[in-house]
Structure formats: C-alpha cells, structure tokens
Scaffold this motif. Structure first.
Motif, PDB file in Angstrom:
ATOM      1  N   VAL A 147     -12.625  58.730  46.056  1.00  0.00           N
ATOM      2  CA  VAL A 147     -13.849  58.404  46.789  1.00  0.00           C
ATOM      3  C   VAL A 147     -13.520  57.576  48.024  1.00  0.00           C
ATOM      4  N   PHE A 148     -14.141  57.927  49.145  1.00  0.00           N
ATOM      5  CA  PHE A 148     -14.088  57.134  50.371  1.00  0.00           C
ATOM      6  C   PHE A 148     -15.524  56.731  50.712  1.00  0.00           C
ATOM      7  N   ASN A 149     -15.846  55.465  50.530  1.00  0.00           N
ATOM      8  CA  ASN A 149     -17.176  54.960  50.880  1.00  0.00           C
ATOM      9  C   ASN A 149     -17.113  54.229  52.215  1.00  0.00           C
ATOM     10  N   LEU A 174     -12.202  66.104  42.362  1.00  0.00           N
ATOM     11  CA  LEU A 174     -13.262  65.921  43.351  1.00  0.00           C
ATOM     12  C   LEU A 174     -12.845  64.924  44.430  1.00  0.00           C
ATOM     13  N   LEU A 175     -13.185  65.249  45.666  1.00  0.00           N
ATOM     14  CA  LEU A 175     -13.081  64.336  46.800  1.00  0.00           C
ATOM     15  C   LEU A 175     -14.501  64.041  47.270  1.00  0.00           C
ATOM     16  N   ILE A 176     -14.896  62.763  47.245  1.00  0.00           N
ATOM     17  CA  ILE A 176     -16.258  62.362  47.620  1.00  0.00           C
ATOM     18  C   ILE A 176     -16.196  61.517  48.885  1.00  0.00           C
ATOM     19  N   LEU A 177     -16.876  61.974  49.923  1.00  0.00           N
ATOM     20  CA  LEU A 177     -16.899  61.288  51.203  1.00  0.00           C
ATOM     21  C   LEU A 177     -18.311  60.804  51.501  1.00  0.00           C
ATOM     22  N   ASN A 178     -18.469  59.502  51.589  1.00  0.00           N
ATOM     23  CA  ASN A 178     -19.731  58.854  51.941  1.00  0.00           C
ATOM     24  C   ASN A 178     -19.513  58.236  53.316  1.00  0.00           C
ATOM     25  N   LEU A 179     -20.261  58.703  54.316  1.00  0.00           N
ATOM     26  CA  LEU A 179     -19.950  58.310  55.690  1.00  0.00           C
ATOM     27  C   LEU A 179     -21.165  58.437  56.607  1.00  0.00           C
ATOM     28  N   PRO A 180     -21.055  57.879  57.833  1.00  0.00           N
ATOM     29  CA  PRO A 180     -22.167  57.996  58.788  1.00  0.00           C
ATOM     30  C   PRO A 180     -22.388  59.431  59.234  1.00  0.00           C
ATOM     31  N   ASN A 181     -23.612  59.697  59.657  1.00  0.00           N
ATOM     32  CA  ASN A 181     -24.031  61.037  60.065  1.00  0.00           C
ATOM     33  C   ASN A 181     -24.371  61.040  61.549  1.00  0.00           C
ATOM     34  N   SER A 182     -23.645  61.838  62.331  1.00  0.00           N
ATOM     35  CA  SER A 182     -23.915  61.873  63.773  1.00  0.00           C
ATOM     36  C   SER A 182     -25.245  62.528  64.103  1.00  0.00           C
ATOM     37  N   ALA A 183     -25.866  63.202  63.120  1.00  0.00           N
ATOM     38  CA  ALA A 183     -27.197  63.779  63.323  1.00  0.00           C
ATOM     39  C   ALA A 183     -28.295  62.820  62.886  1.00  0.00           C
ATOM     40  N   VAL A 235     -18.974  71.423  47.358  1.00  0.00           N
ATOM     41  CA  VAL A 235     -19.823  71.801  46.229  1.00  0.00           C
ATOM     42  C   VAL A 235     -21.179  71.100  46.267  1.00  0.00           C
ATOM     43  N   HIS A 236     -21.304  70.092  47.138  1.00  0.00           N
ATOM     44  CA  HIS A 236     -22.588  69.391  47.230  1.00  0.00           C
ATOM     45  C   HIS A 236     -22.603  68.534  48.490  1.00  0.00           C
ATOM     46  N   SER A 237     -23.762  68.466  49.146  1.00  0.00           N
ATOM     47  CA  SER A 237     -23.939  67.577  50.290  1.00  0.00           C
ATOM     48  C   SER A 237     -25.388  67.112  50.328  1.00  0.00           C
ATOM     49  N   GLN A 238     -25.590  65.833  50.577  1.00  0.00           N
ATOM     50  CA  GLN A 238     -26.947  65.308  50.649  1.00  0.00           C
ATOM     51  C   GLN A 238     -26.971  64.068  51.532  1.00  0.00           C
ATOM     52  N   GLU A 239     -28.165  63.663  51.900  1.00  0.00           N
ATOM     53  CA  GLU A 239     -28.346  62.424  52.646  1.00  0.00           C
ATOM     54  C   GLU A 239     -28.601  61.277  51.675  1.00  0.00           C
ATOM     55  N   LEU A 240     -28.229  60.073  52.094  1.00  0.00           N
ATOM     56  CA  LEU A 240     -28.557  58.854  51.366  1.00  0.00           C
ATOM     57  C   LEU A 240     -29.377  57.960  52.285  1.00  0.00           C
ATOM     58  N   ARG A 278     -38.219  58.847  56.707  1.00  0.00           N
ATOM     59  CA  ARG A 278     -37.892  59.954  55.805  1.00  0.00           C
ATOM     60  C   ARG A 278     -38.165  61.311  56.435  1.00  0.00           C
ATOM     61  N   LEU A 279     -38.891  61.315  57.555  1.00  0.00           N
ATOM     62  CA  LEU A 279     -39.155  62.563  58.261  1.00  0.00           C
ATOM     63  C   LEU A 279     -37.983  62.995  59.132  1.00  0.00           C
ATOM     64  N   PHE A 280     -37.018  62.106  59.328  1.00  0.00           N
ATOM     65  CA  PHE A 280     -35.880  62.373  60.206  1.00  0.00           C
ATOM     66  C   PHE A 280     -34.577  62.365  59.405  1.00  0.00           C
ATOM     67  N   PRO A 281     -33.513  62.978  59.958  1.00  0.00           N
ATOM     68  CA  PRO A 281     -32.224  62.944  59.256  1.00  0.00           C
ATOM     69  C   PRO A 281     -31.738  61.512  59.055  1.00  0.00           C
ATOM     70  N   SER A 282     -31.184  61.241  57.890  1.00  0.00           N
ATOM     71  CA  SER A 282     -30.648  59.915  57.595  1.00  0.00           C
ATOM     72  C   SER A 282     -29.322  59.702  58.319  1.00  0.00           C
ATOM     73  N   ASP A 283     -28.956  58.446  58.482  1.00  0.00           N
ATOM     74  CA  ASP A 283     -27.685  58.110  59.120  1.00  0.00           C
ATOM     75  C   ASP A 283     -26.542  58.028  58.118  1.00  0.00           C
ATOM     76  N   ILE A 284     -26.796  58.346  56.856  1.00  0.00           N
ATOM     77  CA  ILE A 284     -25.753  58.332  55.834  1.00  0.00           C
ATOM     78  C   ILE A 284     -25.750  59.659  55.099  1.00  0.00           C
ATOM     79  N   ILE A 285     -24.570  60.251  54.966  1.00  0.00           N
ATOM     80  CA  ILE A 285     -24.427  61.484  54.188  1.00  0.00           C
ATOM     81  C   ILE A 285     -23.337  61.284  53.143  1.00  0.00           C
ATOM     82  N   VAL A 286     -23.446  62.022  52.061  1.00  0.00           N
ATOM     83  CA  VAL A 286     -22.379  62.076  51.062  1.00  0.00           C
ATOM     84  C   VAL A 286     -22.090  63.540  50.777  1.00  0.00           C
TER      85      VAL A 286
END
Length: 292
Positions: A147-149, A174-183, A235-240, A278-286
């Motif tokens: 994991v990289f947080n 599994l490799l889990i990447l939690n990082l900022p979202n340029s969108a 295998v999975h991607s979501q916003e936090l 919540r109507l806009f893309p979050s700045d954090i993705i995992v």
C-alpha cells in the motif's frame, strides 16, 4: 532544497508524448494523457531551511480524515485480496495511522524514510523500518498486499518503484495506491487561480517547499495505463472524500493565519459546502491493482 527552476520537459512517462510547459517553471503537463510532473526535489532528513513542519499540528489537522479513509482502504483490501492473504506492507507509513487500522486484519510492516517521524511511530510500538523502499526490505521478503498512502506521487523514479512492487508481491498480490486526483475539484480550481496569477493554492497542492514535494499528478485513466505496463491489472478504482466533517475545524486551524470569528466563519462555510462538493470529482482516488 531545489524547489524552482526550469523543468526539463521530457517525454511523458505514461504515453511518451513530449510534455509541454506548465503553469510554473518547475511544472509540465502532457497533452496526450493529462499526466503532470514537477521538477521539485525533496530534502527528507535534511535540516529545514525555513520553519520545520510541526508534526503535532499536522496530526491534529489530518488524522480524522485519514483514519476514515484508511478504514475504507482496509475494507477494500480485505474484500479483494486472495484467500489466505495476510502480509501487508505500508510504504511511507509516516505516523502509523494506516498500520494501526490495518493490523486489526493483517500482519503489517511499515517503511518510513523520515527518521524523526519514523522514530516517533516506532516508539509507539508499531513495526516500522527506517529507510526507503525497497532498500529497507530484506532479501527475498515478499508480501500479499503493498500500500502507498499519499506516497507514490512523491517518488521520482516511479517506474522503478512499480517494478519493485511487482517483484515483492506474491502471486495475485494487490498493489493499492491512494493518491491525489488531477481531475479533482480543488486541484482544478487551484490551476484556474494560478492562471490569473494567484499561485499559492497550486504550489500548496504540489507541496512546493516541503521536505517531500509531489513530483507526479495522475487521474485514474493515466494511472491505470502506467501501472498496467509494469505487470498489474486494475481491479477497482474509486474516489475518497477529500473533506469530512469530523476533524474539519482542527484541519482549518492548523493551516494557520486565522483565529476567532474568521476561523469559525470559514469552518461553517466549508462545512456547508461538503454536500455540494459531492457533485464534483474528489481530489483523492484509490486504485487497486492485482499482480498478473
């Protein structure tokens, strides 16, 4: 510490397109896939040129948000890991908040390059090794989950780090990447401000001037494309959430420069904006990747 200067506009590490000049001399962007990079150099464990980071204040401002997000990530890891997976590595474990959450479900180990922060975490009884990934690992040491947080975006040679992850993960790991979202909403807003001359929010999101600045900014599509070339399948991607009500007041307070009525006025304004965000893309993705 080098934090400014002309960016060497080389080819994009994701798609190979030549990068173009960005919003500052140290910033560049790819028009092909949207990847962004920075020519900012870190200075971990070096004597700070300015005021040192107040880790107690930083903990007060960030801990509540991080802990909530970390619970979500541990749940994801438990749901997506293969049966019998138990060995988890947290790269850049910092204060150990993720280790505290994950050890309820996994056998955990943390790596932390910052000697002061890592020492404080180790003193709390958490399993931490001081050093950089993968050098701090023992020969032949492997894991079921890495994991990289909020870490992978700080690593200059990200491709070598991804290769090391592939080598250190077991079959189907599994490799889990939690990082900022340029969108993300706030990042895009900071770029709008920078274009009209107010660069402070943009520089803050890149952590310019701090011991470990960001050197990459991704969105889900170009991140998946890069990681996929190193032997992984997404295998999975979501916003936090990038803002939560819990701990919000402390987070605004630790930013400094405000007190009394101004502090509470901004707190109320930001609190009321959370449902709208919540109507806009979050700045954090995992994003979760499986070794192929």
């Amino acid at each position: 510490m080098k934090t400014n200067g002309d960016h060497d506009h080389m080819s994009c590490i994701v798609c190979g397109t030549p990068q173009t000049a960005g919003l500052a001399g140290w910033h560049a962007a790819c028009r092909g896939c949207g990847y962004e990079s920075a020519a900012l150099q870190g200075a971990i464990n070096e004597k700070p040129l300015g005021a040192p980071v107040d880790e107690d204040e930083r903990e007060l401002g960030l801990k509540a948000l991080r802990q909530e997000n970390f619970r979500d990530i541990v749940e994801l890891a438990g749901a997506l890991a293969r049966p019998g997976a138990h060995r988890l590595l947290d790269v850049g474990c910092a204060h150990g908040w993720f280790l505290e959450t994950a050890r309820e479900r996994f056998d955990v180990l943390g790596i932390e390059p910052d000697a002061v922060v890592g020492g404080r975490t180790l003193a709390r009884g958490l399993p931490v090794r001081q050093g950089y990934f993968p050098d701090a690992l023992q020969a032949g040491e492997s894991f079921d989950i890495i994991v990289f947080n909020d870490v992978i975006e700080h690593i200059p040679d990200i491709r070598a780090a991804l290769d090391a992850c592939h080598a250190r993960l077991g079959e189907g790991g599994l490799l889990i990447l939690n990082l900022p979202n340029s969108a993300g909403f706030f990042y895009r807003l900071s770029k709008t401000f920078a274009k009209v001359g107010w660069r402070s929010p943009f520089e803050r999101l890149w952590q310019k001037g701090l011991p470990s600045p960001h050197v990459h900014y991704f969105r889900p599509a170009n991140l998946e494309r890069l990681v996929g070339r190193h032997g992984f399948a997404c295998v999975h991607s979501q916003e936090l959430p990038s803002l939560r009500a819990k701990g919000l007041l402390e987070r605004i307070r630790c930013a400094g420069g405000m007190s009394g009525p101004s502090l509470y006025l901004q707190y109320v304004a930001v609190l009321c904006s959370i449902p709208l965000l919540r109507l806009f893309p979050s700045d954090i993705i995992v994003s979760v990747f499986r070794k192929t």
